[in-house]
Write a protein that holds these residues in place. Structure first.
Motif, PDB file in Angstrom:
ATOM      1  N   GLN A 386       0.816  -1.208   0.000  1.00 45.85           N
ATOM      2  CA  GLN A 386       0.000   0.000   0.000  1.00 45.85           C
ATOM      3  C   GLN A 386       0.848   1.256   0.000  1.00 45.85           C
ATOM      4  O   GLN A 386       0.397   2.328  -0.384  1.00 45.85           O
ATOM      5  N   ALA A 387       2.076   1.085   0.364  1.00 40.23           N
ATOM      6  CA  ALA A 387       2.973   2.237   0.352  1.00 40.23           C
ATOM      7  C   ALA A 387       3.223   2.719  -1.064  1.00 40.23           C
ATOM      8  O   ALA A 387       3.666   3.853  -1.264  1.00 40.23           O
ATOM      9  N   ASP A 388       2.923   1.832  -2.022  1.00 40.44           N
ATOM     10  CA  ASP A 388       3.142   2.215  -3.424  1.00 40.44           C
ATOM     11  C   ASP A 388       1.961   3.025  -3.962  1.00 40.44           C
ATOM     12  O   ASP A 388       2.012   3.500  -5.099  1.00 40.44           O
ATOM     13  N   LEU A 389       0.857   3.161  -3.152  1.00 38.34           N
ATOM     14  CA  LEU A 389      -0.347   3.815  -3.649  1.00 38.34           C
ATOM     15  C   LEU A 389      -0.326   5.296  -3.312  1.00 38.34           C
ATOM     16  O   LEU A 389       0.295   5.739  -2.350  1.00 38.34           O
ATOM     17  N   GLU A 390      -1.053   6.044  -4.108  1.00 39.67           N
ATOM     18  CA  GLU A 390      -1.202   7.470  -3.880  1.00 39.67           C
ATOM     19  C   GLU A 390      -2.695   7.781  -3.929  1.00 39.67           C
ATOM     20  O   GLU A 390      -3.466   7.125  -4.643  1.00 39.67           O
ATOM     21  N   VAL A 391      -3.093   8.779  -3.149  1.00 36.19           N
ATOM     22  CA  VAL A 391      -4.508   9.170  -3.104  1.00 36.19           C
ATOM     23  C   VAL A 391      -4.888   9.685  -4.488  1.00 36.19           C
ATOM     24  O   VAL A 391      -4.127  10.409  -5.123  1.00 36.19           O
ATOM     25  N   GLN A 392      -6.080   9.353  -4.890  1.00 40.67           N
ATOM     26  CA  GLN A 392      -6.654   9.695  -6.192  1.00 40.67           C
ATOM     27  C   GLN A 392      -5.958   8.987  -7.359  1.00 40.67           C
ATOM     28  O   GLN A 392      -6.175   9.328  -8.517  1.00 40.67           O
ATOM     29  N   GLU A 393      -5.097   8.023  -7.052  1.00 42.22           N
ATOM     30  CA  GLU A 393      -4.454   7.261  -8.149  1.00 42.22           C
ATOM     31  C   GLU A 393      -5.492   6.323  -8.730  1.00 42.22           C
ATOM     32  O   GLU A 393      -6.233   5.659  -8.013  1.00 42.22           O
ATOM     33  N   LEU A 394      -5.513   6.280 -10.040  1.00 44.61           N
ATOM     34  CA  LEU A 394      -6.449   5.400 -10.739  1.00 44.61           C
ATOM     35  C   LEU A 394      -5.803   4.026 -10.906  1.00 44.61           C
ATOM     36  O   LEU A 394      -4.729   3.900 -11.481  1.00 44.61           O
ATOM     37  N   LEU A 395      -6.495   3.010 -10.425  1.00 45.57           N
ATOM     38  CA  LEU A 395      -5.964   1.630 -10.473  1.00 45.57           C
ATOM     39  C   LEU A 395      -6.853   0.781 -11.381  1.00 45.57           C
ATOM     40  O   LEU A 395      -8.033   1.068 -11.618  1.00 45.57           O
ATOM     41  N   ARG A 396      -6.272  -0.340 -11.802  1.00 49.33           N
ATOM     42  CA  ARG A 396      -7.017  -1.315 -12.614  1.00 49.33           C
ATOM     43  C   ARG A 396      -7.167  -2.569 -11.783  1.00 49.33           C
ATOM     44  O   ARG A 396      -6.182  -3.128 -11.322  1.00 49.33           O
ATOM     45  N   VAL A 397      -8.411  -3.032 -11.646  1.00 55.93           N
ATOM     46  CA  VAL A 397      -8.678  -4.224 -10.837  1.00 55.93           C
ATOM     47  C   VAL A 397      -9.177  -5.317 -11.782  1.00 55.93           C
ATOM     48  O   VAL A 397     -10.161  -5.130 -12.522  1.00 55.93           O
ATOM     49  N   ARG A 398      -8.486  -6.473 -11.792  1.00 52.03           N
ATOM     50  CA  ARG A 398      -8.852  -7.614 -12.642  1.00 52.03           C
ATOM     51  C   ARG A 398      -9.479  -8.659 -11.740  1.00 52.03           C
ATOM     52  O   ARG A 398      -8.884  -9.068 -10.745  1.00 52.03           O
ATOM     53  N   VAL A 399     -10.682  -9.126 -12.103  1.00 50.09           N
ATOM     54  CA  VAL A 399     -11.384 -10.189 -11.378  1.00 50.09           C
ATOM     55  C   VAL A 399     -11.551 -11.372 -12.283  1.00 50.09           C
ATOM     56  O   VAL A 399     -11.069 -11.385 -13.420  1.00 50.09           O
ATOM     57  N   ALA A 400     -12.269 -12.395 -11.802  1.00 48.56           N
ATOM     58  CA  ALA A 400     -12.392 -13.633 -12.577  1.00 48.56           C
ATOM     59  C   ALA A 400     -13.051 -13.376 -13.908  1.00 48.56           C
ATOM     60  O   ALA A 400     -12.690 -13.987 -14.915  1.00 48.56           O
ATOM     61  N   ARG A 401     -14.052 -12.451 -13.905  1.00 52.28           N
ATOM     62  CA  ARG A 401     -14.757 -12.243 -15.159  1.00 52.28           C
ATOM     63  C   ARG A 401     -14.711 -10.753 -15.518  1.00 52.28           C
ATOM     64  O   ARG A 401     -15.637 -10.002 -15.330  1.00 52.28           O
ATOM     65  N   GLY A 402     -13.524 -10.320 -16.006  1.00 52.48           N
ATOM     66  CA  GLY A 402     -13.368  -8.974 -16.481  1.00 52.48           C
ATOM     67  C   GLY A 402     -12.526  -8.126 -15.545  1.00 52.48           C
ATOM     68  O   GLY A 402     -11.883  -8.634 -14.616  1.00 52.48           O
ATOM     69  N   ASP A 403     -12.516  -6.808 -15.806  1.00 58.92           N
ATOM     70  CA  ASP A 403     -11.749  -5.895 -14.998  1.00 58.92           C
ATOM     71  C   ASP A 403     -12.498  -4.547 -14.948  1.00 58.92           C
ATOM     72  O   ASP A 403     -13.401  -4.278 -15.765  1.00 58.92           O
ATOM     73  N   PHE A 404     -12.064  -3.660 -13.967  1.00 58.60           N
ATOM     74  CA  PHE A 404     -12.718  -2.359 -13.845  1.00 58.60           C
ATOM     75  C   PHE A 404     -11.706  -1.427 -13.201  1.00 58.60           C
ATOM     76  O   PHE A 404     -10.691  -1.881 -12.671  1.00 58.60           O
ATOM     77  N   ALA A 405     -12.001  -0.103 -13.247  1.00 63.02           N
ATOM     78  CA  ALA A 405     -11.089   0.892 -12.660  1.00 63.02           C
ATOM     79  C   ALA A 405     -11.581   1.306 -11.275  1.00 63.02           C
ATOM     80  O   ALA A 405     -12.762   1.300 -10.987  1.00 63.02           O
ATOM     81  N   ALA A 406     -10.650   1.681 -10.447  1.00 65.59           N
ATOM     82  CA  ALA A 406     -10.943   2.134  -9.055  1.00 65.59           C
ATOM     83  C   ALA A 406      -9.963   3.252  -8.717  1.00 65.59           C
ATOM     84  O   ALA A 406      -8.828   3.234  -9.213  1.00 65.59           O
ATOM     85  N   ARG A 407     -10.456   4.192  -7.902  1.00 67.91           N
ATOM     86  CA  ARG A 407      -9.579   5.290  -7.529  1.00 67.91           C
ATOM     87  C   ARG A 407      -9.355   5.220  -6.034  1.00 67.91           C
ATOM     88  O   ARG A 407     -10.264   4.938  -5.264  1.00 67.91           O
ATOM     89  N   VAL A 408      -8.155   5.517  -5.621  1.00 70.94           N
ATOM     90  CA  VAL A 408      -7.782   5.496  -4.203  1.00 70.94           C
ATOM     91  C   VAL A 408      -8.352   6.781  -3.575  1.00 70.94           C
ATOM     92  O   VAL A 408      -7.983   7.889  -4.007  1.00 70.94           O
ATOM     93  N   VAL A 409      -9.221   6.674  -2.550  1.00 70.61           N
ATOM     94  CA  VAL A 409      -9.832   7.833  -1.942  1.00 70.61           C
ATOM     95  C   VAL A 409      -9.174   8.143  -0.597  1.00 70.61           C
ATOM     96  O   VAL A 409      -9.359   9.239  -0.082  1.00 70.61           O
ATOM     97  N   GLY A 410      -8.461   7.252  -0.094  1.00 67.89           N
ATOM     98  CA  GLY A 410      -7.801   7.519   1.173  1.00 67.89           C
ATOM     99  C   GLY A 410      -6.905   6.356   1.572  1.00 67.89           C
ATOM    100  O   GLY A 410      -7.095   5.259   1.133  1.00 67.89           O
TER     101      GLY A 410
END
Length: 412
Positions: A386-410
């Motif tokens: 988590q030390a590699d994360l920054e607030v408001q950084e846009l991340l890509r989350v891959r799940v079993a069936r597809g992927d989606f974007a998420a933003r770090v809010v805190g």
């Protein structure tokens, strides 16, 4: 004595200072006069003795070559001989060479004359025999084989002689179509050697003549002397064509018998030897034909027996039996191969299914299907801390069936 205006020696003469004929004749006579009395041997080829004359004349010839000398001899010297002198006789005489200046001829003035005895002739022949034998002229290795059926037979014989008749008739009785090249020559006397040698050379040069017969009937030792002459013997030895000696009878053995390629005991024997017997050859051909037919019939009978034996074997009784047996063996081998291949394929399929299950179990997708997700930075790096994360950084989350974007809010 030489005139003062002429050269003293023959070597000093020239076209400007030649000798006259009389001077040359006298000089030759002076030279001959210095020769001493000598003994000479030869063969009498001509004898002239006129009734009432005190001097007789004869021609003495060399028995080996065509050279002769004229001889003058007192009649009483001829009468002193034990037997009358005849043409063809071998003699030795004591003589003084004389040159007749008027006729320019050389002559022998004979004082004594003696016949050459048979014993002396035989001794000379024995010496010549040893000489020729030492040179290899009698060796079997140098003798040429006679042809089986010569195109032409060369025959050297006397004129209208019985020897010619014996050779020709006996040869034609055996082989009627045989051809002869006949040379009739003197077979005794002073010219026998030269005539026989010339006839031999002529026949030897003829390419159609394949064998040469030298023939004459029997005779005394003196009569057969030409056929022991050294020059004739060497000519026979040098001939390219095979030579048959048919001189005299069984008891007569001139040296030609030893030098010739084959010796016939008689002229009749020579006629039988130079050509084959046509009747014998026909019989031989018939016998060979019969032997060939018998051999061929035996071979055919043997092959027929062998064929019958082969056909009596079981495999020949049912020729397809061996094919059926081999077909059954082939079908069994095919079934065995099919079973083995099928079993190997099944084992390989099971192994592949097992490996697929293992791969699926270890696959990241399998982990995601259990509710896990893979979070990645925008550059594709996986978020490990988590030390590699920054607030408001846009991340890509891959799940079993597809992927989606998420933003770090805190961050905690």
């Amino acid at each position: 004595m030489t005139p003062p205006d002429l050269p003293e020696r023959a070597a000093d003469t020239s076209a400007d200072q030649p000798w006259p004929v009389r001077l040359l004749s006298m000089r030759i006579a002076e030279y001959v006069e210095k020769m001493s009395v000598l003994w000479v041997e030869g063969q009498v080829v001509q004898l002239t003795r006129r009734p009432g004359a005190r001097t007789a004349y004869l021609t003495l010839r060399d028995p080996d070559v065509d050279m002769s000398l004229s001889v003058a001899i007192q009649v009483n010297a001829l009468d002193a001989m034990p037997t009358p002198l005849s043409q063809g006789a071998r003699v030795v005489l004591q003589a003084k060479p004389v040159f007749w200046t008027q006729r320019g001829s050389l002559m022998l003035d004979a004082r004594q004359i003696r016949p050459v005895g048979v014993g002396e002739l035989l001794a000379r022949l024995e010496h010549l025999k040893r000489t020729l034998a030492s040179e290899g002229l009698f060796d079997r290795e140098r003798k040429k084989p006679l042809p089986f059926l010569p195109r032409t037979v060369g025959l050297v014989c006397g004129r209208a002689s019985a020897a010619e008749k014996d050779v020709v008739e006996n040869a034609r009785r055996r082989w009627p179509t045989v051809r002869f090249a006949i040379r009739e020559v003197a077979v005794q006397g002073p010219t026998a050697v030269t005539e026989v040698t010339a006839a031999l050379a002529e026949l030897d040069a003829d390419p159609t003549v394949e064998v040469i017969v030298i023939a004459r009937g029997g005779g005394s030792v003196e009569d057969l002397l030409p056929f022991s002459n050294e020059s004739l013997l060497r000519a026979v030895a040098a001939a390219r064509t095979p030579v048959v000696s048919a001189i005299g009878h069984d008891v007569d053995t001139p040296l030609l018998d030893h030098v010739a390629d084959w010796r016939a005991s008689t002229p009749t024997d020579a006629g039988k030897r130079v050509v084959p017997d046509a009747a014998d050859e026909r019989r031989g051909i018939q016998q060979s034909g019969e032997r060939g037919r018998r051999a061929l019939a035996g071979r055919i009978a043997g092959e027929r027996r062998h064929l019958t034996s082969l056909r009596s074997r079981p495999v020949m009784a049912d020729p397809t039996a061996i094919i059926r047996a081999r077909r059954e063996e082939l079908e069994a081998l095919r079934q065995r191969s099919r079973h083995r291949v099928t079993a190997a394929v099944h084992r390989a399929a099971d192994q592949v299914a097992h490996l697929r299950a293992q791969v699926r179990t270890l696959s990241p997708l399998s982990t995601l299907e259990r509710g896990y997700a893979v979070v990645q930075h925008a550059d594709g790096r996986i978020v490990m801390d988590q030390a590699d994360l920054e607030v408001q950084e846009l991340l890509r989350v891959r799940v079993a069936r597809g992927d989606f974007a998420a933003r770090v809010v805190g961050l905690p």
